[in-house]
Design a protein around this motif. Structure first.
Motif, PDB file in Angstrom:
ATOM      1  N   VAL A  56       0.848  -1.195   0.000  1.00  0.00           N
ATOM      2  CA  VAL A  56       0.000   0.000   0.000  1.00  0.00           C
ATOM      3  C   VAL A  56       0.882   1.243   0.000  1.00  0.00           C
ATOM      4  O   VAL A  56       1.934   1.283   0.654  1.00  0.00           O
ATOM      5  N   THR A  57       0.445   2.277  -0.736  1.00  0.00           N
ATOM      6  CA  THR A  57       1.210   3.518  -0.850  1.00  0.00           C
ATOM      7  C   THR A  57       0.437   4.686  -0.231  1.00  0.00           C
ATOM      8  O   THR A  57      -0.766   4.576   0.069  1.00  0.00           O
ATOM      9  N   ALA A  58       1.125   5.795  -0.077  1.00  0.00           N
ATOM     10  CA  ALA A  58       0.484   7.006   0.425  1.00  0.00           C
ATOM     11  C   ALA A  58      -0.642   7.453  -0.517  1.00  0.00           C
ATOM     12  O   ALA A  58      -1.673   7.972  -0.083  1.00  0.00           O
ATOM     13  N   ALA A  59      -0.439   7.233  -1.830  1.00  0.00           N
ATOM     14  CA  ALA A  59      -1.474   7.596  -2.808  1.00  0.00           C
ATOM     15  C   ALA A  59      -2.748   6.783  -2.587  1.00  0.00           C
ATOM     16  O   ALA A  59      -3.866   7.279  -2.809  1.00  0.00           O
ATOM     17  N   ASP A  60      -2.589   5.526  -2.152  1.00  0.00           N
ATOM     18  CA  ASP A  60      -3.767   4.707  -1.837  1.00  0.00           C
ATOM     19  C   ASP A  60      -4.547   5.314  -0.672  1.00  0.00           C
ATOM     20  O   ASP A  60      -5.785   5.280  -0.641  1.00  0.00           O
ATOM     21  N   GLY A  61      -3.800   5.871   0.301  1.00  0.00           N
ATOM     22  CA  GLY A  61      -4.469   6.518   1.436  1.00  0.00           C
ATOM     23  C   GLY A  61      -5.260   7.724   0.996  1.00  0.00           C
ATOM     24  O   GLY A  61      -6.398   7.940   1.458  1.00  0.00           O
ATOM     25  N   VAL A  62      -4.689   8.524   0.096  1.00  0.00           N
ATOM     26  CA  VAL A  62      -5.397   9.694  -0.441  1.00  0.00           C
ATOM     27  C   VAL A  62      -6.656   9.247  -1.180  1.00  0.00           C
ATOM     28  O   VAL A  62      -7.740   9.826  -1.022  1.00  0.00           O
ATOM     29  N   ALA A  63      -6.514   8.199  -1.998  1.00  0.00           N
ATOM     30  CA  ALA A  63      -7.658   7.685  -2.752  1.00  0.00           C
ATOM     31  C   ALA A  63      -8.745   7.165  -1.814  1.00  0.00           C
ATOM     32  O   ALA A  63      -9.941   7.446  -2.004  1.00  0.00           O
ATOM     33  N   ALA A  64      -8.348   6.403  -0.803  1.00  0.00           N
ATOM     34  CA  ALA A  64      -9.314   5.838   0.146  1.00  0.00           C
ATOM     35  C   ALA A  64     -10.067   6.941   0.869  1.00  0.00           C
ATOM     36  O   ALA A  64     -11.301   6.884   1.009  1.00  0.00           O
ATOM     37  N   ASP A  65      -9.341   7.952   1.339  1.00  0.00           N
ATOM     38  CA  ASP A  65     -10.006   9.061   2.039  1.00  0.00           C
ATOM     39  C   ASP A  65     -11.029   9.738   1.132  1.00  0.00           C
ATOM     40  O   ASP A  65     -12.161  10.028   1.553  1.00  0.00           O
ATOM     41  N   ALA A  66     -10.652   9.960  -0.108  1.00  0.00           N
ATOM     42  CA  ALA A  66     -11.539  10.673  -1.035  1.00  0.00           C
ATOM     43  C   ALA A  66     -12.793   9.870  -1.350  1.00  0.00           C
ATOM     44  O   ALA A  66     -13.918  10.391  -1.299  1.00  0.00           O
ATOM     45  N   VAL A  67     -12.628   8.583  -1.673  1.00  0.00           N
ATOM     46  CA  VAL A  67     -13.792   7.806  -2.107  1.00  0.00           C
ATOM     47  C   VAL A  67     -14.715   7.474  -0.928  1.00  0.00           C
ATOM     48  O   VAL A  67     -15.947   7.470  -1.078  1.00  0.00           O
ATOM     49  N   ILE A  68     -14.156   7.212   0.249  1.00  0.00           N
ATOM     50  CA  ILE A  68     -15.006   6.879   1.395  1.00  0.00           C
ATOM     51  C   ILE A  68     -15.825   8.093   1.812  1.00  0.00           C
ATOM     52  O   ILE A  68     -17.035   7.981   2.098  1.00  0.00           O
ATOM     53  N   ARG A  69     -15.208   9.267   1.835  1.00  0.00           N
ATOM     54  CA  ARG A  69     -15.968  10.479   2.145  1.00  0.00           C
ATOM     55  C   ARG A  69     -17.066  10.703   1.107  1.00  0.00           C
ATOM     56  O   ARG A  69     -18.202  11.055   1.454  1.00  0.00           O
ATOM     57  N   ALA A  70     -16.750  10.480  -0.154  1.00  0.00           N
ATOM     58  CA  ALA A  70     -17.733  10.696  -1.219  1.00  0.00           C
ATOM     59  C   ALA A  70     -18.873   9.681  -1.140  1.00  0.00           C
ATOM     60  O   ALA A  70     -20.041  10.023  -1.360  1.00  0.00           O
ATOM     61  N   VAL A  71     -18.541   8.438  -0.845  1.00  0.00           N
ATOM     62  CA  VAL A  71     -19.582   7.411  -0.685  1.00  0.00           C
ATOM     63  C   VAL A  71     -20.528   7.804   0.445  1.00  0.00           C
ATOM     64  O   VAL A  71     -21.765   7.736   0.309  1.00  0.00           O
TER      65      VAL A  71
END
Length: 601
Positions: A56-71
């Motif tokens: 897992v990368t830092a970019a995955d963390g950014v992606a996860a934060d963005a999509v979970i908030r949006a969901v």
């Protein structure tokens, strides 16, 4: 027949939107459509879908934060608009505008569902714990995301999940709505002692609790005349809903529909089997209660179906709406001022739609609405059972107040845990009454309590037997009306046994109950919730202050933990048959009291 001159409340949602034509509603509906499109684009932007296992990368963390908030944001707005529309659909099925809007929302939801499947695949590929190290949102959603990751093992390919989600709007969802519309618009002539009267089905079914045995029998006869007139359409709907489920379950790799149901409820097979074993052992005790009730109504043997829901001959013929609220309010206040205050808040805030009428569906439910506010749907008929149902649904409303600070993903509750607060609140009403009542009054309250228990333990056992057989036969072919009737009668005979006069059993209960059409095995979770709620009440009585310290937090975590984890908070081992037997022993004690009091009458 019960008469009432009091005006029963209807809920109001006008403070959210004045009408379907209002600018605010039109904007909110457009927002839902735009949200769905933007969410899909966000998932594509971050490539949220199944991938090869990798660090897992830092970019995955950014992606996860963005999509979970949006969901979470998208689900919240969609659910609010959906609840606003459903508030009209369920109380006025003749409103074609509302029906059309519900279909429009279903299309939006069908676009959102596959994205949750993609999130499940992505999280499963990378690992929840690894993502939690780089994402605050994943860390805060460990429970729901762990569940989603496990679900990924039982999903079709991305394209297939997307196609199924779209097709379900004209498949199972449409068939379910057809059944709901049929039931809400069905009327029949009831040959009452005061003269023939045409009534909607919800009102006819409400007459099952009437004090007059002639009225109860007339309502039963009317029901058995009415349902055959729509049985062919109901059979087509049920065949379609269960046939679709069989195909999808098979494609998702489930060995049986019950396995899919257990997983969806976050309940292990060991826990389920332990509960069912305890239920089977209790059936003779419930049949003992039925024989005692039959005798009180002048029947020499088993209890006829048309007297199953009857109040005792000496019970009050009706309870006013105001008195019913007083009963609930007093019991709730005995637990805490906050719970007691919820009753007035619901009344003053116009959360409740209480009375039956043409175009209104049957049954009762509670759905979350704005912030920590709920909409409470009833078909009040003046019976003690109606007061119990009111307590049950307001219990759901209290649960919603504890979930309000959680995100949409954290609120995704399995049915087995969704019944926790509702059953606990019902039990409060019963136990508060038993503290003060003696003689006939005590017997009348025990009667209502045990009727509810029979429905939740015995009748739901019959529904589980019936639905299991439906799924098995539907694997091979479609099922006709007479065959549905035969399976239902067989299931009722299995569960009720000699406690029920089988000549009066209800062959069309498969057409009556909307649960068969809206979901699958939407029955045993009620038994789970009921018996779990009894266990919670026993724990509360042991140490009220300590219990209250944990209870609200447990309610708020019902969408975040497994059933076994939540039970463990109170020291319960729900995988052990002894836990369920202990809850059923409470009911056995009530049956012993009932039979003793009945014998002394």
């Amino acid at each position: 027949m019960k008469e009432t001159t009091e005006a029963l409340p209807r809920w109001s949602v006008a403070d959210v939107h004045e009408s379907f034509d209002s600018r605010s509603f039109i904007d909110a509906l457009e927002q839902v459509g735009a949200d769905s499109t933007r969410l899909a684009a966000l998932f594509d932007q971050h490539d949220i879908r199944r991938c090869e296992a990798r660090p897992v990368t830092a970019a995955d963390g950014v992606a996860a934060d963005a999509v979970i908030r949006a969901v979470n944001d998208t689900e919240l707005r969609t659910d609010l608009v959906g609840a606003y529309v459903y508030a009209t659909v369920t109380t006025d099925s003749f409103n074609e505008t509302a029906q059309g809007l519900l279909s429009e929302l279903e299309v939006c939801e069908s676009q959102q569902r596959p994205l949750l499947s993609r999130l499940a695949e992505w999280v499963s590929s990378l690992g929840v714990e690894a993502l939690a190290e780089v994402s605050t949102e994943v860390a805060e959603h460990r429970g729901p995301l762990t569940f989603l990751a496990a679900r990924a093992d039982h999903q079709m390919a991305e394209a297939e999940e997307g196609l199924y989600s779209e097709l379900s709007t004209t498949g199972s969802s449409a068939w379910s709505r057809l059944h709901e519309d049929i039931g809400s618009q069905l009327t029949e002539v009831v040959e009452l002692p005061t003269g023939a009267e045409t009534l909607p089905m919800a009102a006819i079914r409400g007459l099952a609790t009437d004090a007059d045995p002639e009225v109860r029998r007339a309502a039963y006869d009317a029901e058995l005349r009415a349902w055959p007139t729509v049985a062919l359409a109901c059979a087509a709907a049920l065949n379609s809903v269960k046939g679709e489920a069989n195909i999808v379950n098979r494609r998702r790799g489930w060995n049986s529909p019950i396995e899919a149901s257990l997983f969806a409820n976050n309940v292990s097979r060991a826990t389920f089997d332990s509960m069912q074993a305890a239920v089977d052992a209790s059936l003779p005790d419930f049949r003992r209660w039925m024989h005692a009730k039959a005798a009180l109504h002048g029947h020499a043997g088993a209890l006829p179906w048309y007297d199953l829901f009857a109040p005792l001959p000496f019970a009050p013929s009706a309870i006013s709406w105001a008195d019913g609220l007083d009963i609930v309010r007093g019991a709730f206040a005995s637990y805490s001022p906050r719970l007691g205050g919820l009753v007035d808040r619901a009344v003053d805030g116009q959360w409740i739609d209480a009375g039956p009428r043409d175009g209104k569906r049957g049954g009762a439910f509670c759905m979350p609405f704005v912030d920590d506010r709920s909409l409470v749907f009833l078909n009040w008929n003046g019976s003690v059972d109606s007061a119990q149902t009111t307590a049950h649904e307001l219990g759901h409303a209290y649960h919603n107040t504890q979930l309000a600070h959680r995100t949409a993903l954290q609120r995704r509750m399995p049915m087995a845990l969704a019944e926790t607060a509702s059953i606990f609140c019902e039990t409060l009403v019963v136990e508060e009454g038993l503290l003060h009542l003696t003689g006939r009054d005590r017997l009348a309250l025990l009667d209502v309590n045990l009727l509810g228990a029979v429905q939740t333990v015995v009748d739901i056992r019959s529904r589980w037997i019936f639905e299991t057989e439906v799924f098995a036969r539907r694997q091979r072919r479609t099922i006709g009306v007479s065959e549905f009737n035969e399976m239902m009668l067989s299931a009722q005979a299995d569960a009720y046994g000699d406690g029920l006069d089988q000549a009066t059993a209800h062959p069309y209960m498969w057409a009556v109950k909307p649960h068969y059409y809206a979901s699958h095995f939407y029955n045993w979770p009620y038994t789970y919730g009921f018996l779990f709620g009894l266990g919670l009440y026993a724990k509360y009585r042991e140490d009220p202050q300590r219990f209250q310290l944990s209870y609200d937090d447990v309610l708020s975590r019902a969408g975040m933990n497994t059933a076994e984890e939540l039970g463990a908070v109170f020291g319960f081992d729900v995988s052990a048959e002894a836990f369920w037997t202990a809850s059923l022993d409470v009911l056995r004690g009530h049956i012993d009291q009932y039979t003793a009091l009945a014998a002394a009458m």
